[in-house]
Design a protein around this motif. Structure first.
Motif, PDB file in Angstrom:
ATOM      1  N   THR A  86      89.959 -46.407  21.151  1.00 60.72           N
ATOM      2  CA  THR A  86      89.100 -45.845  20.789  1.00 60.72           C
ATOM      3  C   THR A  86      88.691 -44.583  21.213  1.00 60.72           C
ATOM      4  N   LEU A  88      90.856 -43.354  18.667  1.00 62.44           N
ATOM      5  CA  LEU A  88      92.188 -43.568  17.855  1.00 62.44           C
ATOM      6  C   LEU A  88      90.464 -43.513  16.418  1.00 62.44           C
ATOM      7  N   LYS A  89      89.542 -44.439  17.023  1.00 66.36           N
ATOM      8  CA  LYS A  89      88.734 -45.335  15.937  1.00 66.36           C
ATOM      9  C   LYS A  89      87.910 -44.204  15.317  1.00 66.36           C
ATOM     10  N   ASN A  90      87.332 -43.810  16.978  1.00 68.30           N
ATOM     11  CA  ASN A  90      85.770 -42.019  17.022  1.00 68.30           C
ATOM     12  C   ASN A  90      86.786 -41.459  16.337  1.00 68.30           C
ATOM     13  N   LEU A  91      88.269 -40.897  16.143  1.00 71.47           N
ATOM     14  CA  LEU A  91      89.036 -39.461  15.609  1.00 71.47           C
ATOM     15  C   LEU A  91      88.695 -40.311  13.960  1.00 71.47           C
ATOM     16  N   LEU A  92      89.018 -41.392  13.642  1.00 72.06           N
ATOM     17  CA  LEU A  92      89.517 -41.977  12.557  1.00 72.06           C
ATOM     18  C   LEU A  92      87.461 -41.663  11.353  1.00 72.06           C
TER      19      LEU A  92
END
Ligand code: SF4
Ligand code: SF4
Lengths: 143, 315
Positions: A86, A88-92
């Motif tokens: 969660t 990681l995807k937000n940061l990407l």
């Protein structure tokens, strides 16, 4: 460009999602060949570094799949993974990568149909976006 | 804040004389204005070199991991939070520490002062009540100290140490601020704009890793940037390598970063690396209700889970 097909790296957990891929094959269910399956012991084993490494080496999309919450072979590996991905995807997303390149799912070893369906969904989503260029080095692109 | 110096010296003297600790970690006056340096003392005759003013922005918790001895440490709010993180991560034991807590009103950003002085370094600097004065020949400049505060200090909500054995002054009032206005601004951009924004942000990066070295959280024996097999980050100055470095660095401090600002302070080219880490901080607070280094007996957010954690995009 019409010839272009996306490369999807799929990290599948040994106990559930990899099993469902297997079952999909045995059951003669069709799913796109763009999926490159990598078997991992648990979705919790997937380090964000792996995902970046795949993107850096030319993957157009990433798909991580594990057992349903509560069904993890290691009891809780996928629950740690859920938090990790969660964030990681937000940061990407935050740093500007298209969110549709990254996919996560829970698929048990009996859900071959869900596997095939999700695979189609992932490939379609990435196809619409076109090739991923964000993490590819310039020099590599020329070659 | 300068009045703290006397109290710090007193405490250090007592601790060393009574053999309560083996070393005291604090600051001493640096050799140029507006720069103090970390200073580790082992004997009572060194205590008079200890010093405190608003140029002590370096995070002293950086010197703690794996120390075997008994340590007295001077800690402002953010340092104390990083000490809590170290204790949680088994880098040091609470029993080894004697924490000399410093209620903090924010540290000065040397770059801001420089900019105000048209890039010329002052030869002399002094702190007055609420003001800072810097001097060099023709330019004698006095300004409100708040005007020169570090970015992270402006939005700090933990100025007082969260753990301590004694305090060198009265607790200060905590600020009520919105910590995430800048993050929201970036979130509101389109994906392309965001990519461009970060592209510009990290463009001058030299990959000197000063930001990593200044960070108390970066104590891994081998950093991922130095790993060669497999090599996660290329060694070159290629944009994608730099991007990968910043991305993974931010992820690595997720749920641990206290927004102490040591990384930004250390960067020789003034990159606002906190723009990456603050996003992680915000998400973790919103999704898991966790703030790093504040509660001493709660597991860090990536080392735990709740059955009902949100999973907005899992299929
Ligand atoms: S300190 Fe600054 S220049 Fe050095 S690696 Fe970090 S961001 Fe890049
Ligand atoms: S990442 Fe920067 S702000 Fe966060 S703890 Fe490390 S040095 Fe401090």
């Amino acid at each position: 460009m019409s010839e272009w097909e996306p490369k999807i790296v799929a990290f599948l957990c040994n106990w559930c999602s990899y099993g469902s891929a297997d079952l999909a094959g045995v059951s003669r269910l069709q799913y796109p060949h763009n999926i490159r399956a990598i078997r991992v012991p648990c979705s919790g084993r997937v380090n964000p570094k792996f995902i970046l490494a795949a993107l850096r080496q030319g993957a157009d999309g990433i798909w991580v799949s594990g057992c349903h919450p509560g069904d993890c072979h290691y009891i809780e590996g996928n629950l740690y993974a859920r938090r990790k991905f969660t964030l990681l995807k937000n940061l990407l997303d935050y740093t500007g990568m298209e969110p549709e390149r990254l996919h996560f799912s829970w698929i048990s070893s009996a859900e071959a149909t869900k596997f095939a369906e999700t695979a189609r969904g992932v490939v379609d989503a990435v196809k619409t976006l076109g090739p991923a260029r964000h993490f590819i080095k310039r020099e590599a692109e020329v070659a | 804040m300068r009045a703290y110096t006397g109290r710090i010296r007193e405490a250090a003297k007592r601790l060393l004389a009574e053999n309560r600790v083996d070393v005291v970690i604090g600051f001493r006056k640096g050799t140029i204005p507006l720069m103090n340096e970390p200073y580790l003392i082992k004997s009572v005759d060194q205590v008079n070199q200890l010093y405190w003013d608003s140029n002590c922005g370096i995070n002293l918790a950086n010197y703690l991991p794996k120390r075997p001895d008994r340590v007295g440490i001077v800690a402002k709010g953010c340092d104390s939070r990083n000490i809590v993180v170290h204790i949680l991560e088994n880098q040091i034991k609470r029993e080894q520490l004697y924490i000399i807590g410093v209620p903090c009103k924010g540290m000065l950003d040397r770059r801001r002062i420089m900019a105000e002085r048209n890039g010329r370094e002052p030869l002399f600097a002094e702190e007055l009540e609420h003001k800072v004065r810097t001097v060099r020949y023709e330019l004698d400049l006095t300004r409100d100290r708040n005007y020169f505060l570090q970015d992270n200090c402006r939005i700090c909500t933990h100025r007082n140490p969260v753990i301590y054995d004694e305090l060198v002054g009265d607790l200060v009032e905590e600020q009520q601020v919105d910590r995430y206005t800048d993050v929201r601004k970036i979130e509101a951009m389109s994906a392309e704009e965001r990519w461009e924004h970060f592209e510009k942000l990290i463009e001058p990066c030299l990959r000197c890793y000063a930001c990593r070295n200044a960070c108390p959280l970066c104590y891994c024996p081998t950093c991922f940037v130095d790993e060669a097999r497999p090599q996660w980050v290329g060694k070159s100055l290629d944009k994608t390598d730099t991007r990968t470095f910043h991305f993974l660095r931010a992820f690595h401090v997720a749920g641990r970063c206290t927004d102490c600002g040591a990384c930004e302070r250390a960067c020789p080219v003034g990159i606002q690396v906190r723009q990456f880490t603050k996003k992680m901080e915000k998400d973790i607070k919103e999704l898991y209700g966790y703030e790093a280094g504040v509660i001493a007996d709660e597991r860090p957010p990536l080392d735990t889970y709740r059955p009902g954690d949100p999973e907005p995009f899992f299929k």
